[in-house]
Scaffold this active site. Structure first.
Site, PDB file in Angstrom:
ATOM      1  N   ARG A  83     -22.360 -23.715  22.335  1.00  0.00           N
ATOM      2  CA  ARG A  83     -21.809 -22.371  22.498  1.00  0.00           C
ATOM      3  C   ARG A  83     -22.206 -21.455  21.353  1.00  0.00           C
ATOM      4  O   ARG A  83     -22.440 -21.918  20.233  1.00  0.00           O
ATOM      5  CB  ARG A  83     -20.288 -22.433  22.487  1.00  0.00           C
ATOM      6  CG  ARG A  83     -19.682 -22.693  23.808  1.00  0.00           C
ATOM      7  CD  ARG A  83     -18.181 -22.836  23.664  1.00  0.00           C
ATOM      8  NE  ARG A  83     -17.596 -23.103  24.944  1.00  0.00           N
ATOM      9  CZ  ARG A  83     -16.408 -23.649  25.108  1.00  0.00           C
ATOM     10  NH1 ARG A  83     -15.695 -24.004  24.059  1.00  0.00           N
ATOM     11  NH2 ARG A  83     -15.929 -23.839  26.326  1.00  0.00           N
TER      12      ARG A  83
ATOM     13  N   ARG B 104     -18.453 -24.699  13.662  1.00  0.00           N
ATOM     14  CA  ARG B 104     -19.827 -25.184  13.929  1.00  0.00           C
ATOM     15  C   ARG B 104     -19.789 -26.504  14.702  1.00  0.00           C
ATOM     16  O   ARG B 104     -20.590 -26.720  15.613  1.00  0.00           O
ATOM     17  CB  ARG B 104     -20.552 -25.321  12.591  1.00  0.00           C
ATOM     18  CG  ARG B 104     -21.919 -25.918  12.624  1.00  0.00           C
ATOM     19  CD  ARG B 104     -23.006 -24.984  13.049  1.00  0.00           C
ATOM     20  NE  ARG B 104     -23.435 -24.063  12.025  1.00  0.00           N
ATOM     21  CZ  ARG B 104     -24.403 -23.157  12.224  1.00  0.00           C
ATOM     22  NH1 ARG B 104     -25.016 -23.086  13.405  1.00  0.00           N
ATOM     23  NH2 ARG B 104     -24.746 -22.326  11.282  1.00  0.00           N
TER      24      ARG B 104
ATOM     25  N   ARG C  34       0.881  -1.172   0.000  1.00  0.00           N
ATOM     26  CA  ARG C  34       0.000   0.000   0.000  1.00  0.00           C
ATOM     27  C   ARG C  34       0.919   1.223   0.000  1.00  0.00           C
ATOM     28  O   ARG C  34       1.679   1.426   0.945  1.00  0.00           O
ATOM     29  CB  ARG C  34      -0.905  -0.008   1.233  1.00  0.00           C
ATOM     30  CG  ARG C  34      -1.791  -1.259   1.326  1.00  0.00           C
ATOM     31  CD  ARG C  34      -2.787  -1.141   2.466  1.00  0.00           C
ATOM     32  NE  ARG C  34      -3.457  -2.411   2.749  1.00  0.00           N
ATOM     33  CZ  ARG C  34      -4.535  -2.859   2.096  1.00  0.00           C
ATOM     34  NH1 ARG C  34      -5.055  -2.150   1.118  1.00  0.00           N
ATOM     35  NH2 ARG C  34      -5.087  -4.009   2.430  1.00  0.00           N
TER      36      ARG C  34
ATOM     37  N   ILE D 155     -10.341  -9.299  -2.157  1.00  0.00           N
ATOM     38  CA  ILE D 155     -11.222 -10.318  -1.573  1.00  0.00           C
ATOM     39  C   ILE D 155     -12.536  -9.693  -1.115  1.00  0.00           C
ATOM     40  O   ILE D 155     -13.535 -10.377  -0.986  1.00  0.00           O
ATOM     41  CB  ILE D 155     -10.553 -11.079  -0.402  1.00  0.00           C
ATOM     42  CG1 ILE D 155     -10.259 -10.155   0.772  1.00  0.00           C
ATOM     43  CG2 ILE D 155      -9.323 -11.829  -0.856  1.00  0.00           C
ATOM     44  CD1 ILE D 155     -10.008 -10.920   2.085  1.00  0.00           C
ATOM     45  N   ASP D 156     -12.547  -8.383  -0.869  1.00  0.00           N
ATOM     46  CA  ASP D 156     -13.732  -7.740  -0.275  1.00  0.00           C
ATOM     47  C   ASP D 156     -14.918  -7.641  -1.232  1.00  0.00           C
ATOM     48  O   ASP D 156     -16.049  -7.493  -0.794  1.00  0.00           O
ATOM     49  CB  ASP D 156     -13.396  -6.313   0.177  1.00  0.00           C
ATOM     50  CG  ASP D 156     -12.415  -6.287   1.331  1.00  0.00           C
ATOM     51  OD1 ASP D 156     -12.095  -7.367   1.850  1.00  0.00           O
ATOM     52  OD2 ASP D 156     -11.977  -5.190   1.704  1.00  0.00           O
TER      53      ASP D 156
HETATM   54  O1  F6P Z   1      -8.958  -4.922   1.317  1.00  0.00           O
HETATM   55  C1  F6P Z   1      -8.649  -6.225   1.614  1.00  0.00           C
HETATM   56  C2  F6P Z   1      -8.422  -6.414   3.086  1.00  0.00           C
HETATM   57  O2  F6P Z   1      -8.093  -7.773   3.276  1.00  0.00           O
HETATM   58  C3  F6P Z   1      -9.576  -6.000   3.992  1.00  0.00           C
HETATM   59  O3  F6P Z   1     -10.602  -6.937   4.062  1.00  0.00           O
HETATM   60  C4  F6P Z   1      -8.866  -5.790   5.297  1.00  0.00           C
HETATM   61  O4  F6P Z   1      -9.549  -4.894   6.123  1.00  0.00           O
HETATM   62  C5  F6P Z   1      -7.562  -5.212   4.857  1.00  0.00           C
HETATM   63  O5  F6P Z   1      -7.327  -5.657   3.538  1.00  0.00           O
HETATM   64  C6  F6P Z   1      -6.379  -5.579   5.716  1.00  0.00           C
HETATM   65  O6  F6P Z   1      -5.260  -4.914   5.220  1.00  0.00           O
HETATM   66  P1  F6P Z   1      -3.765  -5.176   5.693  1.00  0.00           P
HETATM   67  O7  F6P Z   1      -3.395  -6.551   5.226  1.00  0.00           O
HETATM   68  O8  F6P Z   1      -2.979  -4.106   5.021  1.00  0.00           O
HETATM   69  O9  F6P Z   1      -3.784  -5.102   7.175  1.00  0.00           O
END
Ligand code: F6P
Length: 321
Positions: A163, A155, A72, A127-128
């Site tokens: 639980r 499960r 990033r 993945i989101d």
């Molecule tokens: O955007 C993908 C994602 O996996 C999100 O679901 C999650 O909140 C984020 O990246 C986590 O980011 P990092 O791996 O930089 O902590």
């Protein structure tokens, strides 16, 4: 084009490798040189461009992660940094770029092409599945299946001990993973940021379940939401309602692993299409998925927009009781 670059950026996603492979092979087959940019926009800024051959993408379609690495890159938010990146591409003779990543990556791509004139086509890799303008994104299906495998195991122990489990899945600001996973696992409840559920309502529903003989075990799937620690706090709040919930955070497990057939095929189709779009003269677009069809979507729409809440959530609500 004589040469194009390809990079992966932001959170990695299963089948990014399949997309890189498809981009590289398609361009090479058209007589175009391909450079893999390592470590996303950061690698672009440090000039980490490596010439790719057909062999350099052999044996990667089944592998999770990204062979190009990812990160990033905060610096890419600045306009002067994007100009510097364009200079580096020009020095290498690279005339266009294909970027694979989530909304941050695609927003960066949009600004970059608008300011520098270097053509860019984006692929939705996250993945989101929270990227506007596309029904599906590379890696979503695999992440959902990984979470389902884990919750099926949870499960078993939940039933044995009668639980309640709160299982947190990924999806910052987005309930797509949680909704899909919750339906597939038969979750007692699904909590997502798009439709906030008050804790009182959760407590009363659980009490109701006990009264009507639905039992005391169960799975609540919680989307992680924007603030860390949400699920732990919820477990604390539920104590007031007499619920002793166990918390399980699935976390980055969902980002890894061998991609599903669906994601491998999706990424391959999108990779080929990205090169086709570039050669057809498109730029400042993402390859989007409309139902089963691929289509060009303006990156301006992607970077400014918000994805609509998951429509399947309404289905999930019918299945809670
Ligand atoms: O955007 C993908 C994602 O996996 C999100 O679901 C999650 O909140 C984020 O990246 C986590 O980011 P990092 O791996 O930089 O902590």
């Amino acid at each position: 084009f004589d040469a194009i670059g390809v990079l992966t950026s932001g959170g990695d996603a299963p089948a990014m490798n399949a997309a890189v492979r498809a981009v590289a092979r398609t361009a090479l087959n058209r007589g175009i040189r391909v450079y893999g940019v390592h470590r996303g926009y950061s690698g672009l800024l440090s000039g980490d461009l490596r010439r790719m051959s057909s062999a350099s993408v052999s044996n990667i379609i089944q592998r999770g992660g990204t062979i190009l690495k990812s990160d990033r890159c905060e610096a890419f938010y600045q306009a002067e940094t994007r100009q510097k990146a364009a200079d580096i591409l020009r020095e290498h003779g690279v005339q266009a770029l294909i970027t694979i990543g989530g909304d941050g990556t695609l927003t960066g791509a949009h600004l970059f092409t608008r300011e520098t004139g270097i053509p860019v086509v984006g692929l939705p890799g996250s993945i989101d599945n929270d990227i506007p303008g596309t029904d599906d994104s590379i890696g979503f299906d695999t992440a959902v299946n990984t979470a389902i495998g884990a919750i099926d195991r949870i499960r078993d122990t939940a039933l044995s001990h009668e639980r309640l489990f709160l299982v947190e899945v990924m999806g910052r600001n987005s309930g797509y993973i949680a909704t899909q996973v919750g339906i597939a696992c038969g979750a007692e409840m699904i909590l997502i940021p798009e439709y906030p559920t008050p804790v009182e309502s959760i407590g009363y529903t659980l009490a109701d379940n006990r009264r009507t003989g639905k039992g005391s075990s169960g799975i609540i799937v919680v989307a992680e939401g924007p603030e860390p620690g949400l699920t732990g706090r919820l477990a604390e709040q539920l104590r007031i309602f007499g619920e002793e919930a166990r918390v399980c955070i699935l976390g980055h497990i969902q980002r890894g692993g061998s991609p599903s057939a669906h994601d491998r095929v999706l990424a391959s189709c999108m990779g080929v299409t990205a090169v086709d779009y570039l050669l057809a003269g498109y730029s400042d677009i993402m390859v989007g998925c409309d139902g089963r069809a691929l289509k060009p979507v303006s990156l301006a729409h992607v970077s400014g927009g918000r994805k609509r809440p998951p429509q399947l959530y309404q289905i999930a609500l019918q299945l809670h009781k």
